[in-house]
Design a protein around this motif. Sequence first.
Motif, mmCIF file in Angstrom:
data_model
loop_
_atom_site.group_PDB
_atom_site.id
_atom_site.type_symbol
_atom_site.label_atom_id
_atom_site.label_comp_id
_atom_site.label_asym_id
_atom_site.label_seq_id
_atom_site.Cartn_x
_atom_site.Cartn_y
_atom_site.Cartn_z
ATOM 1 N N GLY A 654 0.851 -1.342 0.263
ATOM 2 C CA GLY A 654 -0.049 -0.043 0.064
ATOM 3 C C GLY A 654 0.926 1.131 -0.116
ATOM 4 O O GLY A 654 0.211 2.375 0.221
ATOM 5 N N MET A 655 2.064 1.220 -0.402
ATOM 6 C CA MET A 655 2.739 2.430 -0.667
ATOM 7 C C MET A 655 2.840 2.860 -1.876
ATOM 8 O O MET A 655 2.719 2.174 -2.810
ATOM 9 N N ALA A 656 2.881 4.132 -2.336
ATOM 10 C CA ALA A 656 2.832 4.884 -3.589
ATOM 11 C C ALA A 656 3.803 5.960 -3.693
ATOM 12 O O ALA A 656 3.985 6.905 -2.748
ATOM 13 N N THR A 657 4.313 6.174 -4.749
ATOM 14 C CA THR A 657 5.320 7.500 -5.075
ATOM 15 C C THR A 657 5.086 7.906 -6.438
ATOM 16 O O THR A 657 4.579 7.297 -7.107
ATOM 17 N N ARG A 658 5.371 9.167 -6.715
ATOM 18 C CA ARG A 658 5.182 9.712 -7.890
ATOM 19 C C ARG A 658 6.233 10.911 -8.264
ATOM 20 O O ARG A 658 6.647 11.627 -7.333
ATOM 21 N N TYR A 659 6.860 10.827 -9.607
ATOM 22 C CA TYR A 659 8.037 11.477 -9.850
ATOM 23 C C TYR A 659 7.895 11.562 -11.327
ATOM 24 O O TYR A 659 7.026 10.934 -12.121
ATOM 25 N N ALA A 660 8.615 12.553 -11.804
ATOM 26 C CA ALA A 660 8.664 12.894 -13.275
ATOM 27 C C ALA A 660 9.605 11.648 -14.173
ATOM 28 O O ALA A 660 10.336 11.094 -13.465
ATOM 29 N N LEU A 661 9.002 11.309 -15.375
ATOM 30 C CA LEU A 661 9.733 10.473 -16.115
ATOM 31 C C LEU A 661 10.907 10.543 -16.369
ATOM 32 O O LEU A 661 11.775 9.660 -16.690
ATOM 33 N N SER A 662 11.305 12.032 -16.595
ATOM 34 C CA SER A 662 12.612 12.510 -16.946
ATOM 35 C C SER A 662 13.688 11.836 -15.876
ATOM 36 O O SER A 662 14.894 11.818 -16.095
ATOM 37 N N ILE A 714 -1.293 11.884 -4.403
ATOM 38 C CA ILE A 714 0.230 11.268 -4.186
ATOM 39 C C ILE A 714 1.300 12.341 -4.302
ATOM 40 O O ILE A 714 1.241 12.936 -5.528
ATOM 41 N N PRO A 715 1.846 12.829 -3.368
ATOM 42 C CA PRO A 715 2.869 14.074 -3.531
ATOM 43 C C PRO A 715 4.000 14.034 -4.642
ATOM 44 O O PRO A 715 4.424 12.625 -4.716
ATOM 45 N N LEU A 716 4.334 14.823 -5.546
ATOM 46 C CA LEU A 716 5.295 14.769 -6.517
ATOM 47 C C LEU A 716 6.674 14.743 -5.627
ATOM 48 O O LEU A 716 6.684 15.673 -4.990
ATOM 49 N N ALA A 717 7.393 13.517 -5.651
ATOM 50 C CA ALA A 717 8.576 13.652 -5.110
ATOM 51 C C ALA A 717 9.771 13.108 -6.243
ATOM 52 O O ALA A 717 9.608 13.195 -7.286
ATOM 53 N N GLY A 718 10.872 12.818 -5.515
ATOM 54 C CA GLY A 718 12.014 12.288 -6.306
ATOM 55 C C GLY A 718 11.953 10.692 -6.447
ATOM 56 O O GLY A 718 11.409 10.205 -5.703
ATOM 57 N N ARG A 719 12.784 10.369 -7.667
ATOM 58 C CA ARG A 719 12.632 8.979 -7.743
ATOM 59 C C ARG A 719 13.521 8.072 -6.440
ATOM 60 O O ARG A 719 14.458 8.703 -5.992
ATOM 61 N N GLY A 720 13.029 6.855 -6.346
ATOM 62 C CA GLY A 720 13.749 6.057 -5.293
ATOM 63 C C GLY A 720 13.101 6.416 -3.851
ATOM 64 O O GLY A 720 13.542 5.682 -3.116
ATOM 65 N N ARG A 721 12.258 7.078 -3.736
ATOM 66 C CA ARG A 721 11.523 7.375 -2.346
ATOM 67 C C ARG A 721 10.473 6.374 -1.991
ATOM 68 O O ARG A 721 10.332 5.499 -2.826
ATOM 69 N N ARG A 722 10.213 6.245 -0.748
ATOM 70 C CA ARG A 722 9.363 5.124 -0.293
ATOM 71 C C ARG A 722 7.895 5.461 -0.762
ATOM 72 O O ARG A 722 6.973 4.572 -0.844
ATOM 73 N N GLY A 723 7.588 6.783 -0.468
ATOM 74 C CA GLY A 723 6.295 7.423 -1.096
ATOM 75 C C GLY A 723 5.466 7.457 0.246
ATOM 76 O O GLY A 723 5.933 7.330 1.518
ATOM 77 N N VAL A 724 3.996 7.447 0.060
ATOM 78 C CA VAL A 724 3.072 7.503 1.093
ATOM 79 C C VAL A 724 2.043 6.447 1.227
ATOM 80 O O VAL A 724 1.958 5.755 -0.108
ATOM 81 N N ILE A 725 1.310 6.156 2.216
ATOM 82 C CA ILE A 725 0.471 5.149 2.296
ATOM 83 C C ILE A 725 -0.846 5.450 1.664
ATOM 84 O O ILE A 725 -1.295 6.380 1.632
ATOM 85 N N ILE A 726 -1.422 4.581 0.928
ATOM 86 C CA ILE A 726 -2.381 4.845 0.046
ATOM 87 C C ILE A 726 -3.769 3.849 0.492
ATOM 88 O O ILE A 726 -4.667 3.645 -0.202
ATOM 89 N N LEU A 727 -3.428 3.147 1.454
ATOM 90 C CA LEU A 727 -4.437 2.192 2.112
ATOM 91 C C LEU A 727 -4.595 2.337 3.623
ATOM 92 O O LEU A 727 -3.723 2.835 4.326
ATOM 93 N N LYS A 728 -5.751 2.127 4.124
ATOM 94 C CA LYS A 728 -5.914 2.220 5.572
ATOM 95 C C LYS A 728 -5.454 0.826 6.221
ATOM 96 O O LYS A 728 -5.854 -0.270 5.553
ATOM 97 N N ALA A 729 -4.422 1.267 7.264
ATOM 98 C CA ALA A 729 -3.903 0.021 7.811
ATOM 99 C C ALA A 729 -4.881 -0.803 8.692
ATOM 100 O O ALA A 729 -5.834 -0.034 9.654
ATOM 101 N N LEU A 730 -4.825 -1.960 8.628
ATOM 102 C CA LEU A 730 -5.852 -2.829 9.498
ATOM 103 C C LEU A 730 -4.970 -3.922 10.215
ATOM 104 O O LEU A 730 -4.080 -4.538 9.648
ATOM 105 N N LYS A 731 -5.384 -4.313 11.540
ATOM 106 C CA LYS A 731 -4.417 -5.172 11.941
ATOM 107 C C LYS A 731 -4.945 -6.646 11.851
ATOM 108 O O LYS A 731 -4.083 -7.429 11.678
ATOM 109 N N ALA A 732 -6.255 -6.653 11.567
ATOM 110 C CA ALA A 732 -6.889 -8.120 11.062
ATOM 111 C C ALA A 732 -7.193 -7.840 9.606
ATOM 112 O O ALA A 732 -7.781 -7.269 9.240
ATOM 113 N N GLN A 733 -6.830 -9.299 8.910
ATOM 114 C CA GLN A 733 -6.740 -8.933 7.534
ATOM 115 C C GLN A 733 -6.519 -7.834 6.747
ATOM 116 O O GLN A 733 -7.347 -7.008 6.062
#
Length: 798
Positions: A654-662, A714-733
């Motif tokens: 559930g992690m995601a990152t966004r950056y320029a193709l360049s 998703i914030p625009l960041a640099g390549r190779g970052r971990r990114g941000v969470i895009i799912l709600k964390a659940l302890k069970a399942q």
Amino acid sequence: MSERFSRYSKSIIQERALPDVRDGLKPVQRRILYAMNKDGNTYNKGFRKAAKSVGNVMGNFHPHGDSSIYEALVRMSQDWKLREPLIEMHGNNGSMDGDPPAAMRYTEARLSKIAGEMLRDIDKDTVDWVLNFDDTEYEPVVLPSRFPNLLVNGATGISAGYATDIPPHNLGEVIDAVIALQKNPDASLDELMKYVKGPDFPTGGIIQGIDEIKKAYQTGKGRIAVRSKTAIEALRGNKQLIRVTEIPYEVNKLQLVKQIDEIRIAKKIDGIAEVRDESDRNGLSIAIELKRDVDSKGILNYLFKNTDLQVSYNFNMVAIDNMRPERLSLKRALDSYLKFQRSVVKKRTQFDLNKALARQEIVEGLIKALSILDQVIKVIRGSKDKSSARHNLIEQFDFTNNQAESIVNLQLYRLTNTDVTQLNQEAAELAKRIERFRAILADPKQLDLVLRNELRSIKKAYASKRLSQIEAEIENLKISTKVTVPDEDVIVLVSDDGYLKRSSIRSYRASEVNENGLKSDDHPIFMQQLNTRDHLMMFTNKGHLIYRPVFEITDTRWKDTGEHISQTIGLANDEKIIKTVAFKHLNESGSFLIATSDGYVKLTEFAKLLPGRTYKSHASVYEKLKHPDANVVTVEYIDANVKHHQLVVASREGMATRYALSEVSFSGAKSTGVRAMDLRDDDQVVGCQLASEDSVMAIITQRGAYKNLPVAEIPLAGRGRRGVIILKALKAQPHEITGFVSIQPDTMNTALHIFTDRRRVHDVVPVDHPMSERYSNGSFVVDVKTEGQPVSIQKPLN
């Protein structure tokens, strides 16, 4: 057995299959010419039944089957096999189409005029003689062959351990080379090739490969290309016609026309409308009529390469020289012939000298007898008989035995003054001839002058213009796919299980929507209308690229399954095709975006993924995977004209990152790429998609939940970052992302396909679901208990 086979081999090498270097004839040919000459069946007399000549040869000289003798006789009459035919025939003597000749009881034959030159002076002890097979008469070991027949008419034959293929040559050129060698015994091959430029086939054609001709003349072996003489004619309606007027040596014309017509029928090339044999008594002519607006030069090149319109001729200049089979260079063949001709002229001159001396002896005796005629008559009248008269003449007047015999046999009417005058003239003439003969025998230069003059007279009488044209280089035939591949629109399908096929549009339209021939749990991952001249690139999850021109894909009915890729390309058990892209040309300027599950990404130029020579049986590498468990998760083609792309990368947890193709660098096919995302623990990349600020991520989780997430979240960041969470964390399942696609707002009402591990397909329409924030798991759309866990989400096929 070894001893007997050796004797048999020696027999067929020396006495059946190989020609003699001196007269260029095999024994059966030599016996035919000699027997016909002996029988008076010469060019200046009428034709006789071929069966009579064959019978004479078989009964007196050649104890073999009549069919083999007749075949040899017919071949010597065929002007498309021999440069200078040695037999003239009336009747059907076969054809260039491979038609058999008429039976020998119907045909008539006689020696040709030039065959007379082969036999000239045979009655003057110029050659050796041997007894025939039943010791009843003599036959010549070799014919005098007053022109170099071995090279002029060539030879072909197969014996035990030896074969020969000597091409025909131009009579004038070969005679000039013999004369040049006679003047300069140390002449080099280059000097001889100023005269003998190469073979001269009776069927003409174009010979390519001067280096190979030189090699053949140097070593006796070589390979040249012989192609038909063609011309392209313009027809009405923007059509063209290929006219063939000369074909390669020993090519069957009927089979050649059939080959070309089979190519037309099988549509191996597109563009031939009709093939016609228009040959008549005026000469050979094959018409290949083409369709409108086609590449005539390309079609001609294809025919050169794939039919007998162009063939290879292999020199193998083997002949019997000094009773041994030898591979001959041009110089040795000419030298052996020259030595033989010097021997022939020498023996003939010696024969003529002996005959002149014998006659001179008689003439001198007659002149002496006439000067003392009364005494001679008195002695003869006083003798008892002829024998005593001869003896008395020798005793009293010192005549020789031959002179006395001629005087005794002299008729009374010869005893006139006129005869004495004639005898004196004859004696003077004989004295001159004897002097000339002795001069020739005493001086090799005089002998060579005689030979040279005779060769020149033969050249003057029989030489003809060169028929075959010689070109220095063998043309490298390049054939465009525009010629070999019909221009046809087809439907191409690649399935998830690895089946691929192409079908005609007619077959596709005649079938129901779901009748695609695939198994019930298989589905298409690529289905598109293409042209047979297009190109397909199939990328596997293990970094392998499979290339196929569309015309090479199995052509089947739309209802058939098609061909599995493993039939030609070996793939691993867990390997499958994940992306298929079609192209019009192989000179595209775009690049491929490639991402892997272990967090690497790269751009690779189209030019670096071009197919190699072994593409049919081997897949090439387009991505070098660092870890054995890693897979390629994304392959996207990016056109060179599209700019300002962004990338969205998402992981399973559930992690995601966004950056320029360049920020993604270009690298080669066998590289891994650069870091796409900072992965922690056992997390994996599930996808990497091109996006823009207004794009939407359509996400599916393993629990069957679907979610629309604006990419802008998703914030625009640099390549190779971990990114941000895009799912709600659940302890069970907890939810895990199994796939996502990037879609545009204007395509929100187009259904997406969700595929499950039970090989079920569930459709979802994005517009039916609200936009979600990052800390949301969306809404459940797939019942995992009945349909299985989702494994991927895909856009519909074009």
